[in-house]
Motif scaffolding. Structure first.
Motif, PDB file in Angstrom:
ATOM      1  N   VAL A 250      -4.335  -2.356  -2.591  1.00 27.16           N
ATOM      2  CA  VAL A 250      -4.069  -1.121  -3.323  1.00 27.16           C
ATOM      3  C   VAL A 250      -3.200  -0.178  -2.498  1.00 27.16           C
ATOM      4  N   GLY A 251      -3.521  -0.051  -1.215  1.00 25.98           N
ATOM      5  CA  GLY A 251      -2.793   0.893  -0.371  1.00 25.98           C
ATOM      6  C   GLY A 251      -1.410   0.418   0.021  1.00 25.98           C
ATOM      7  N   GLY A 252      -1.244  -0.886   0.210  1.00 23.79           N
ATOM      8  CA  GLY A 252       0.072  -1.429   0.554  1.00 23.79           C
ATOM      9  C   GLY A 252       0.700  -0.687   1.714  1.00 23.79           C
TER      10      GLY A 252
ATOM     11  N   THR B 255       5.099  -8.607  -5.920  1.00 27.75           N
ATOM     12  CA  THR B 255       6.553  -8.603  -5.795  1.00 27.75           C
ATOM     13  C   THR B 255       7.134  -7.293  -6.318  1.00 27.75           C
ATOM     14  N   ARG B 256       6.578  -6.760  -7.414  1.00 32.67           N
ATOM     15  CA  ARG B 256       7.027  -5.464  -7.941  1.00 32.67           C
ATOM     16  C   ARG B 256       6.705  -4.356  -6.958  1.00 32.67           C
ATOM     17  N   GLY B 257       5.578  -4.480  -6.279  1.00 28.08           N
ATOM     18  CA  GLY B 257       5.213  -3.517  -5.251  1.00 28.08           C
ATOM     19  C   GLY B 257       4.838  -2.171  -5.829  1.00 28.08           C
ATOM     20  N   GLY B 258       4.984  -1.120  -5.003  1.00 30.18           N
ATOM     21  CA  GLY B 258       4.614   0.216  -5.438  1.00 30.18           C
ATOM     22  C   GLY B 258       3.154   0.282  -5.850  1.00 30.18           C
ATOM     23  N   THR B 259       2.912   0.774  -7.053  1.00 33.41           N
ATOM     24  CA  THR B 259       1.557   0.926  -7.558  1.00 33.41           C
ATOM     25  C   THR B 259       1.104  -0.253  -8.413  1.00 33.41           C
ATOM     26  N   ALA B 260       1.958  -1.262  -8.580  1.00 38.55           N
ATOM     27  CA  ALA B 260       1.585  -2.411  -9.418  1.00 38.55           C
ATOM     28  C   ALA B 260       0.332  -3.124  -8.902  1.00 38.55           C
ATOM     29  N   PRO B 261       0.205  -3.401  -7.585  1.00 37.05           N
ATOM     30  CA  PRO B 261      -1.028  -4.040  -7.111  1.00 37.05           C
ATOM     31  C   PRO B 261      -2.269  -3.179  -7.351  1.00 37.05           C
ATOM     32  N   ALA B 262      -2.129  -1.849  -7.250  1.00 37.47           N
ATOM     33  CA  ALA B 262      -3.263  -0.964  -7.511  1.00 37.47           C
ATOM     34  C   ALA B 262      -3.707  -1.066  -8.966  1.00 37.47           C
ATOM     35  N   VAL B 263      -2.749  -1.157  -9.872  1.00 40.32           N
ATOM     36  CA  VAL B 263      -3.048  -1.302 -11.299  1.00 40.32           C
ATOM     37  C   VAL B 263      -3.729  -2.639 -11.562  1.00 40.32           C
ATOM     38  N   PHE B 264      -3.223  -3.710 -10.950  1.00 41.71           N
ATOM     39  CA  PHE B 264      -3.818  -5.038 -11.075  1.00 41.71           C
ATOM     40  C   PHE B 264      -5.284  -5.006 -10.661  1.00 41.71           C
ATOM     41  N   ASN B 265      -5.557  -4.411  -9.500  1.00 42.08           N
ATOM     42  CA  ASN B 265      -6.921  -4.385  -8.974  1.00 42.08           C
ATOM     43  C   ASN B 265      -7.835  -3.501  -9.814  1.00 42.08           C
ATOM     44  N   ALA B 266      -7.383  -2.293 -10.159  1.00 40.97           N
ATOM     45  CA  ALA B 266      -8.228  -1.355 -10.901  1.00 40.97           C
ATOM     46  C   ALA B 266      -8.566  -1.889 -12.285  1.00 40.97           C
ATOM     47  N   ALA B 267      -7.567  -2.421 -12.982  1.00 40.93           N
ATOM     48  CA  ALA B 267      -7.809  -2.974 -14.317  1.00 40.93           C
ATOM     49  C   ALA B 267      -8.800  -4.121 -14.248  1.00 40.93           C
ATOM     50  N   ASN B 268      -8.678  -4.941 -13.223  1.00 39.16           N
ATOM     51  CA  ASN B 268      -9.602  -6.074 -13.089  1.00 39.16           C
ATOM     52  C   ASN B 268     -11.033  -5.607 -12.863  1.00 39.16           C
TER      53      ASN B 268
ATOM     54  N   GLU C 213       8.553   7.425  -0.859  1.00 39.49           N
ATOM     55  CA  GLU C 213       7.459   7.056   0.040  1.00 39.49           C
ATOM     56  C   GLU C 213       6.168   7.158  -0.745  1.00 39.49           C
ATOM     57  N   LEU C 214       5.496   6.039  -0.926  1.00 39.20           N
ATOM     58  CA  LEU C 214       4.269   5.993  -1.708  1.00 39.20           C
ATOM     59  C   LEU C 214       3.201   6.877  -1.061  1.00 39.20           C
ATOM     60  N   SER C 215       2.539   7.718  -1.856  1.00 40.98           N
ATOM     61  CA  SER C 215       1.482   8.587  -1.345  1.00 40.98           C
ATOM     62  C   SER C 215       0.136   8.145  -1.896  1.00 40.98           C
ATOM     63  N   ILE C 216      -0.926   8.632  -1.276  1.00 43.57           N
ATOM     64  CA  ILE C 216      -2.253   8.276  -1.763  1.00 43.57           C
ATOM     65  C   ILE C 216      -2.485   8.855  -3.153  1.00 43.57           C
ATOM     66  N   ASP C 217      -1.864  10.004  -3.462  1.00 45.79           N
ATOM     67  CA  ASP C 217      -1.981  10.573  -4.803  1.00 45.79           C
ATOM     68  C   ASP C 217      -1.332   9.661  -5.848  1.00 45.79           C
ATOM     69  N   ASP C 218      -0.196   9.036  -5.480  1.00 46.12           N
ATOM     70  CA  ASP C 218       0.460   8.089  -6.393  1.00 46.12           C
ATOM     71  C   ASP C 218      -0.462   6.903  -6.678  1.00 46.12           C
ATOM     72  N   VAL C 219      -1.075   6.381  -5.634  1.00 44.23           N
ATOM     73  CA  VAL C 219      -1.963   5.228  -5.778  1.00 44.23           C
ATOM     74  C   VAL C 219      -3.178   5.586  -6.624  1.00 44.23           C
ATOM     75  N   LEU C 220      -3.790   6.728  -6.331  1.00 48.57           N
ATOM     76  CA  LEU C 220      -4.987   7.127  -7.059  1.00 48.57           C
ATOM     77  C   LEU C 220      -4.675   7.436  -8.524  1.00 48.57           C
ATOM     78  N   ALA C 221      -3.498   7.984  -8.799  1.00 49.24           N
ATOM     79  CA  ALA C 221      -3.107   8.259 -10.183  1.00 49.24           C
ATOM     80  C   ALA C 221      -2.923   6.953 -10.956  1.00 49.24           C
ATOM     81  N   ALA C 222      -2.276   5.979 -10.331  1.00 46.00           N
ATOM     82  CA  ALA C 222      -2.084   4.671 -10.977  1.00 46.00           C
ATOM     83  C   ALA C 222      -3.426   3.974 -11.173  1.00 46.00           C
ATOM     84  N   ASP C 223      -4.296   4.078 -10.183  1.00 46.61           N
ATOM     85  CA  ASP C 223      -5.636   3.499 -10.274  1.00 46.61           C
ATOM     86  C   ASP C 223      -6.397   4.105 -11.454  1.00 46.61           C
ATOM     87  N   ALA C 224      -6.352   5.438 -11.557  1.00 41.46           N
ATOM     88  CA  ALA C 224      -7.069   6.122 -12.635  1.00 41.46           C
ATOM     89  C   ALA C 224      -6.498   5.752 -14.007  1.00 41.46           C
ATOM     90  N   TRP C 225      -5.171   5.674 -14.102  1.00 48.32           N
ATOM     91  CA  TRP C 225      -4.545   5.303 -15.381  1.00 48.32           C
ATOM     92  C   TRP C 225      -4.973   3.894 -15.790  1.00 48.32           C
TER      93      TRP C 225
END
Length: 408
Positions: free
Chosen positions: A142-144, A326-339, A374-386
């Motif tokens: 998620v953090g990448g 491969t897409r990177g950014g917040t995509a892995p966070a979305v993959f994990n949270a949705a799962n 630059e990816l921030s923890i707020d970006d990750v948490l927002a994607a996770d929540a979405w």
């Protein structure tokens, strides 16, 4: 090897309890400073705290603080301590308890928390300069770059058996000699089944892992092979090997925990019985090995090992993870949270087994990964929540197998 001070996050879970058993057999090598847990088993948490005379206990459920204190006194009475013969550890409560413990000055933080909630403790351990024995793969996935840009060389020691195996194999060659990383997968309880044979899988069947006793989320992730997808992303981030040079091979016996193929054609493999004790021991003691941490493979007994290609049609989670990584950014966070939400829906009977990965794939596809300077923890948490909100929407009771209803 000098005695090391240890902080264990998730002490009442599978990783944490095995780590404490190992430390109990090697008290001359390790001293436990602090432990934390969610708070569902305050009796065990109190028992661990008094057994290892820890200084601080963290619990994420603030409402159980009084129950924990009472559990300390009950455990002390059970041990026959008189008043004043034992010291009650300091208690930290709330969702940031594990993060506070991870930032304590110590030699090693073992992060055995399950899920993306392990991200903040991972960052805290790294920022404090502690060595991080990482069993919480989700925090790295998620953090990448949040994690990789903080980490110093050698600061993370992997505790997943597959990544521990790769770390051991990499002692046999330099990174620029590596052609490919090969993660082994047991295939889970549904090895050899076609996709159509998985339509009516029950929760009980999905929890019947052939080799390991793990928590329910990790066990179901192993059945869908989402766990292997997370490990693929983790291997890419841990070892700096491009995603297209990390492969998965099915190995039902799980004697070989992973392999490294070098550019001269040589492949090194790490072999041991299927147990988590060995990678835990390496995580706590790295680069030193703990004598007799685990029984070795019994070479006096005949055995046959199989290596099989992954069936991507029946188990599409690995390819989906590869695409998200491969897409990177917040995509892995979305993959994990949705799962995580979809696994919960499956356990609650609101989603069929195949619906787990199908719904995750839909959500990952819907997610538009922004271009981050630059990816921030707020970006990750927002994607996770979405992703969690979207998954709950798609798996809400009343939807047909987790799919949205359509109004006429």
């Amino acid at each position: 090897m000098n005695s090391r001070t240890i902080v264990i996050l998730g002490s009442t879970g599978s990783i944490g309890t095995q780590a404490l058993e190992l430390i109990g057999r090697n008290r001359d090598r390790f001293r436990v400073l602090a432990i934390s847990a969610g708070g569902d088993n305050v009796g065990l948490l109190a028992q661990q705290a008094l057994e290892f005379e820890v200084e601080v206990v963290g619990v994420s459920k603030a409402t159980v603080a009084q129950d924990l204190q009472l559990a300390f006194y009950a455990e002390a009475q059970r041990r026959g301590y008189a008043q004043g013969e034992f010291r009650i550890p300091k208690i930290l409560t709330g969702p940031d308890a594990s993060t506070e413990l991870a930032g304590m000055p110590c030699d090693v933080v073992l992060n055995g928390i399950t899920g993306s909630v392990g991200l903040r403790p991972t960052l805290a351990a790294l920022d404090a300069g502690n060595t991080l024995a990482l069993a919480n793969k989700e925090s790295l996935v998620v953090g990448g770059p949040l994690v990789t840009r903080r980490v110093k060389p050698g600061q993370i020691v992997p505790v997943d058996s597959e990544h521990s195996a790769i770390a051991q194999c990499l002692r046999g060659g330099s990174a620029d000699e590596v052609r490919k990383l090969l993660l082994t997968a047991s295939g889970g309880p549904f090895l050899g089944r076609e996709r159509k044979e998985l339509e009516n899988v029950t929760v009980e069947q999905a929890l019947a892992h052939p080799n390991f006793a793990m928590g329910p989320v990790v066990t179901i992730n192993s059945a869908t092979l989402v766990n292997k997808g997370l490990e693929l992303i983790e291997a890419h981030l841990l070892f700096g090997i491009p995603m297209d040079r990390v492969d998965v091979v099915v190995h039902p016996q799980q004697a070989v925990h992973s392999m490294v193929e070098f550019h001269d054609g040589s492949t090194l493999a790490q072999v041991s019985p299927p147990t988590m004790v060995l990678p835990i021991a390496l995580g706590l003691g790295w680069p030193d090995r703990i004598p007799d941490a685990s029984p070795p493979w019994d070479w006096a007994k005949a055995s046959t090992w199989e290596f099989l290609p992954l069936d991507g049609e029946a188990f599409p989670a690995v390819q989906l993870a590869r695409e998200a990584g491969t897409r990177g950014g917040t995509a892995p966070a979305v993959f994990n949270a949705a799962n995580e939400v979809c696994v919960e829906a499956f356990r609650d009977g609101r989603l069929p087994f195949l619906g787990i990965v199908d719904t995750v794939a839909r959500i990952v596809t819907e997610h538009d990964v922004p271009s981050y300077e630059e990816l921030s923890i707020d970006d990750v948490l927002a994607a996770d929540a979405w992703a969690r909100a979207r998954a709950r929407e798609l798996t809400a009771t009343g939807n047909d197998q987790g799919q949205e209803t359509t109004q006429a």
